[in-house]
Scaffold this active site. Structure first.
Site, PDB file in Angstrom:
ATOM      1  N   PHE A   1      34.462  17.043 -19.401  1.00  0.00           N
ATOM      2  CA  PHE A   1      35.391  17.711 -18.466  1.00  0.00           C
ATOM      3  C   PHE A   1      36.448  16.719 -17.940  1.00  0.00           C
ATOM      4  O   PHE A   1      37.645  16.848 -18.225  1.00  0.00           O
ATOM      5  CB  PHE A   1      34.555  18.343 -17.340  1.00  0.00           C
ATOM      6  CG  PHE A   1      35.315  18.681 -16.091  1.00  0.00           C
ATOM      7  CD1 PHE A   1      36.476  19.441 -16.137  1.00  0.00           C
ATOM      8  CD2 PHE A   1      34.845  18.247 -14.845  1.00  0.00           C
ATOM      9  CE1 PHE A   1      37.178  19.756 -14.970  1.00  0.00           C
ATOM     10  CE2 PHE A   1      35.533  18.564 -13.676  1.00  0.00           C
ATOM     11  CZ  PHE A   1      36.703  19.306 -13.736  1.00  0.00           C
TER      12      PHE A   1
ATOM     13  N   ALA B   1      33.337   5.088 -13.765  1.00  0.00           N
ATOM     14  CA  ALA B   1      33.257   6.373 -13.058  1.00  0.00           C
ATOM     15  C   ALA B   1      31.913   6.408 -12.338  1.00  0.00           C
ATOM     16  O   ALA B   1      30.890   6.731 -12.929  1.00  0.00           O
ATOM     17  CB  ALA B   1      33.379   7.529 -14.041  1.00  0.00           C
TER      18      ALA B   1
ATOM     19  N   TYR C   1      19.881   9.896 -11.948  1.00  0.00           N
ATOM     20  CA  TYR C   1      21.351   9.846 -11.949  1.00  0.00           C
ATOM     21  C   TYR C   1      21.840   8.872 -10.874  1.00  0.00           C
ATOM     22  O   TYR C   1      22.623   7.963 -11.145  1.00  0.00           O
ATOM     23  CB  TYR C   1      21.894  11.244 -11.697  1.00  0.00           C
ATOM     24  CG  TYR C   1      23.403  11.348 -11.677  1.00  0.00           C
ATOM     25  CD1 TYR C   1      24.150  11.120 -12.829  1.00  0.00           C
ATOM     26  CD2 TYR C   1      24.085  11.703 -10.510  1.00  0.00           C
ATOM     27  CE1 TYR C   1      25.545  11.240 -12.810  1.00  0.00           C
ATOM     28  CE2 TYR C   1      25.466  11.829 -10.493  1.00  0.00           C
ATOM     29  CZ  TYR C   1      26.192  11.591 -11.642  1.00  0.00           C
ATOM     30  OH  TYR C   1      27.570  11.716 -11.624  1.00  0.00           O
TER      31      TYR C   1
ATOM     32  N   TYR D   1      29.467  -8.432 -13.851  1.00  0.00           N
ATOM     33  CA  TYR D   1      30.421  -8.804 -14.918  1.00  0.00           C
ATOM     34  C   TYR D   1      31.722  -9.326 -14.301  1.00  0.00           C
ATOM     35  O   TYR D   1      32.366 -10.206 -14.851  1.00  0.00           O
ATOM     36  CB  TYR D   1      30.724  -7.607 -15.822  1.00  0.00           C
ATOM     37  CG  TYR D   1      29.869  -7.559 -17.060  1.00  0.00           C
ATOM     38  CD1 TYR D   1      28.584  -7.018 -17.043  1.00  0.00           C
ATOM     39  CD2 TYR D   1      30.332  -8.067 -18.275  1.00  0.00           C
ATOM     40  CE1 TYR D   1      27.796  -6.974 -18.182  1.00  0.00           C
ATOM     41  CE2 TYR D   1      29.554  -8.022 -19.428  1.00  0.00           C
ATOM     42  CZ  TYR D   1      28.289  -7.478 -19.370  1.00  0.00           C
ATOM     43  OH  TYR D   1      27.522  -7.437 -20.516  1.00  0.00           O
TER      44      TYR D   1
ATOM     45  N   GLY E   1      30.724  -5.190 -22.012  1.00  0.00           N
ATOM     46  CA  GLY E   1      30.836  -6.260 -23.011  1.00  0.00           C
ATOM     47  C   GLY E   1      32.093  -6.082 -23.851  1.00  0.00           C
ATOM     48  O   GLY E   1      32.803  -7.043 -24.157  1.00  0.00           O
TER      49      GLY E   1
ATOM     50  N   ARG F   1      26.954  23.735 -11.762  1.00  0.00           N
ATOM     51  CA  ARG F   1      27.654  23.281 -10.557  1.00  0.00           C
ATOM     52  C   ARG F   1      28.236  24.487  -9.816  1.00  0.00           C
ATOM     53  O   ARG F   1      28.480  25.552 -10.419  1.00  0.00           O
ATOM     54  CB  ARG F   1      28.708  22.241 -10.929  1.00  0.00           C
ATOM     55  CG  ARG F   1      28.015  20.949 -11.364  1.00  0.00           C
ATOM     56  CD  ARG F   1      28.966  19.806 -11.590  1.00  0.00           C
ATOM     57  NE  ARG F   1      29.339  19.654 -12.971  1.00  0.00           N
ATOM     58  CZ  ARG F   1      29.877  18.545 -13.483  1.00  0.00           C
ATOM     59  NH1 ARG F   1      30.086  17.500 -12.715  1.00  0.00           N
ATOM     60  NH2 ARG F   1      30.214  18.475 -14.745  1.00  0.00           N
TER      61      ARG F   1
HETATM   62  P1  NAD Z   1      30.742  15.843 -18.579  1.00  0.00           P
HETATM   63  O1  NAD Z   1      29.295  16.062 -18.844  1.00  0.00           O
HETATM   64  O2  NAD Z   1      31.684  16.964 -18.799  1.00  0.00           O
HETATM   65  O3  NAD Z   1      31.277  14.598 -19.407  1.00  0.00           O
HETATM   66  C1  NAD Z   1      30.478  13.500 -19.782  1.00  0.00           C
HETATM   67  C2  NAD Z   1      30.831  13.121 -21.212  1.00  0.00           C
HETATM   68  O4  NAD Z   1      30.065  11.969 -21.593  1.00  0.00           O
HETATM   69  C3  NAD Z   1      30.482  14.225 -22.224  1.00  0.00           C
HETATM   70  O5  NAD Z   1      31.572  14.453 -23.099  1.00  0.00           O
HETATM   71  C4  NAD Z   1      29.273  13.669 -22.961  1.00  0.00           C
HETATM   72  O6  NAD Z   1      29.137  14.191 -24.269  1.00  0.00           O
HETATM   73  C5  NAD Z   1      29.546  12.179 -22.911  1.00  0.00           C
HETATM   74  N1  NAD Z   1      28.343  11.370 -23.081  1.00  0.00           N
HETATM   75  C6  NAD Z   1      27.177  11.467 -22.375  1.00  0.00           C
HETATM   76  N2  NAD Z   1      26.295  10.553 -22.821  1.00  0.00           N
HETATM   77  C7  NAD Z   1      26.926   9.858 -23.804  1.00  0.00           C
HETATM   78  C8  NAD Z   1      26.526   8.777 -24.659  1.00  0.00           C
HETATM   79  N3  NAD Z   1      25.303   8.245 -24.573  1.00  0.00           N
HETATM   80  N4  NAD Z   1      27.419   8.298 -25.565  1.00  0.00           N
HETATM   81  C9  NAD Z   1      28.664   8.843 -25.677  1.00  0.00           C
HETATM   82  N5  NAD Z   1      29.090   9.867 -24.890  1.00  0.00           N
HETATM   83  C10 NAD Z   1      28.227  10.368 -23.975  1.00  0.00           C
HETATM   84  O7  NAD Z   1      30.824  15.315 -17.077  1.00  0.00           O
HETATM   85  P2  NAD Z   1      32.105  15.075 -16.133  1.00  0.00           P
HETATM   86  O8  NAD Z   1      31.975  15.989 -14.995  1.00  0.00           O
HETATM   87  O9  NAD Z   1      33.343  15.059 -16.925  1.00  0.00           O
HETATM   88  O10 NAD Z   1      31.785  13.605 -15.605  1.00  0.00           O
HETATM   89  C11 NAD Z   1      32.390  12.464 -16.194  1.00  0.00           C
HETATM   90  C12 NAD Z   1      32.007  11.220 -15.421  1.00  0.00           C
HETATM   91  O11 NAD Z   1      32.442  11.336 -14.055  1.00  0.00           O
HETATM   92  C13 NAD Z   1      30.500  10.961 -15.389  1.00  0.00           C
HETATM   93  O12 NAD Z   1      30.272   9.565 -15.492  1.00  0.00           O
HETATM   94  C14 NAD Z   1      30.105  11.461 -14.022  1.00  0.00           C
HETATM   95  O13 NAD Z   1      28.970  10.801 -13.536  1.00  0.00           O
HETATM   96  C15 NAD Z   1      31.344  11.160 -13.193  1.00  0.00           C
HETATM   97  N6  NAD Z   1      31.442  12.050 -12.019  1.00  0.00           N
HETATM   98  C16 NAD Z   1      31.859  13.347 -12.161  1.00  0.00           C
HETATM   99  C17 NAD Z   1      31.944  14.159 -11.041  1.00  0.00           C
HETATM  100  C18 NAD Z   1      32.448  15.587 -11.104  1.00  0.00           C
HETATM  101  O14 NAD Z   1      32.570  16.231 -10.060  1.00  0.00           O
HETATM  102  N7  NAD Z   1      32.771  16.127 -12.264  1.00  0.00           N
HETATM  103  C19 NAD Z   1      31.573  13.657  -9.778  1.00  0.00           C
HETATM  104  C20 NAD Z   1      31.132  12.344  -9.686  1.00  0.00           C
HETATM  105  C21 NAD Z   1      31.081  11.547 -10.814  1.00  0.00           C
END
Ligand code: NAD
Length: 313
Positions: free
Chosen positions: A12, A114, A145, A159, A102, A186
């Site tokens: 997203f 993030a 999480y 790092y 890295g 959500r």
């Molecule tokens: P999302 O689930 O839509 O996106 C996460 C992406 O990471 C997905 O495309 C997934 O396929 C990829 N992914 C997961 N594990 C992976 C791996 N091992 N290797 C490669 N790709 C991998 O979630 P989002 O809402 O877009 O969140 C993105 C980031 O922002 C996350 O780190 C999340 O913790 C952080 N975040 C989001 C929100 C929110 O409100 N959406 C709030 C706080 C933090």
């Protein structure tokens, strides 16, 4: 032209970030394993400046071209996902962040983590400033999480301090907009889907718990500002307008012109009671302030997603 690596770029937030980085004239290398993201989020990016490669970042991976910025967004993010994937969530926060830091070190790139408001847990301080260390239950179901992100923050600072990597940490508060999955659990996509079907909106607890909802374009603007700054410490980015879940449900019913009623379900374990960012630092350091109100953001989400996508059809 800068080259930006975006991990989780098919998710997203990551896909909106890819869009905006390309729009601003950058080259983008997107890495994802589609665990929670999808090709549908990036299939419109068929251009020479965009490159995708399929990799699980828990395993070591490499990029065979110079990289200037690394945006590390890969991680399950919705409770439904990280409760289903507890070990992957911990590993992506530890091994995945280690591998990606890295890579940033090797390329001498600026690295942006993030992180999340969940590092504050169920907060005892309101609103939450970056100086607050949080109140997290490490052994509850959400601990996988919250602690993965807290560990990723510690790793990022190590790092920076020991390896000299140019790092930044963004603590993201609840963000919404087009491309959220209708069944990701959500509040906003769930309420929108239910309201559009005129079905009851499922409110956890008595709905008095609060959240602050940021529209995705505001968040992306804050992220890019942080990447372009030289700031190294955690910084909150989120919309400080605070709503109870009941108020959110009413706003969704109004935006969708729905006949839905409300039903109440048990509160999930360790669900935070309050959530509101103190964005004084983002304002001071980045000159950032969100522009999109909840009402305007809900309307944009409805308009830009289309009803079929919000229903998951
Ligand atoms: P999302 O689930 O839509 O996106 C996460 C992406 O990471 C997905 O495309 C997934 O396929 C990829 N992914 C997961 N594990 C992976 C791996 N091992 N290797 C490669 N790709 C991998 O979630 P989002 O809402 O877009 O969140 C993105 C980031 O922002 C996350 O780190 C999340 O913790 C952080 N975040 C989001 C929100 C929110 O409100 N959406 C709030 C706080 C933090």
């Amino acid at each position: 032209m800068a080259t930006c690596l975006v991990t989780g770029g098919a998710g997203f937030l990551g896909s909106h970030l890819c869009d905006e980085l390309l729009r601003r004239g950058n080259r983008v290398v997107c890495v994802d394993n589609f665990e929670t993201g999808s090709m549908a989020n990036i299939h419109h990016l068929r251009m020479p400046e965009f490159r995708f490669f399929h990799a699980d970042i828990i395993e070591p991976y490499f990029v065979d071209e110079p990289v200037d910025f690394v945006y590390h967004f890969a991680s399950p993010a919705s409770p439904i996902d990280y409760l289903r994937l507890p070990l992957q969530t911990l590993k992506v926060g530890s091994h995945g962040t280690h591998n990606t830091l890295g890579l940033a070190k090797q390329h001498r790139a600026r690295f942006l983590l993030a992180s999340t408001s969940e590092v504050y847990g169920d907060p005892q301080v309101h609103p939450q400033p970056e100086s607050y260390w949080g109140h997290v239950n490490p052994i509850g179901p959400r601990g996988v999480y919250d602690e993965a992100k807290r560990y990723a923050e510690a790793l990022t600072m190590a790092y920076h301090r020991q390896q000299g990597v140019d790092t930044g940490i963004i603590r993201i508060f609840n963000t919404y907009g087009p491309r959220m999955r209708p069944h990701d659990g959500r509040a906003i996509p769930t309420f929108l889907r239910q309201a559009l079907q005129h079905r009851p909106l499922t409110v956890f607890g008595d709905g008095s718990q609060t959240r602050s909802f940021c529209y995705v374009s505001d968040l992306i603007d804050g992220i890019i500002r942080l990447a372009e700054s030289g700031y190294h410490f955690p910084i909150n980015v989120g919309n400080p307008d605070e709503y109870t879940l009941l108020q959110l449900a009413e706003a969704v019913i109004e935006a969708t012109d729905s006949r839905s009623e409300l039903v109440f379900e048990a509160l999930p374990a360790d669900d935070p009671q309050i959530r509101q960012p103190d964005i004084g630092l983002a304002n001071e350091v980045l000159g950032w302030f969100p522009q999109v109100s909840l009402q305007a953001g809900l309307e944009r989400t409805l308009r830009e997603s289309g009803i079929e996508k919000l229903l998951g059809a």
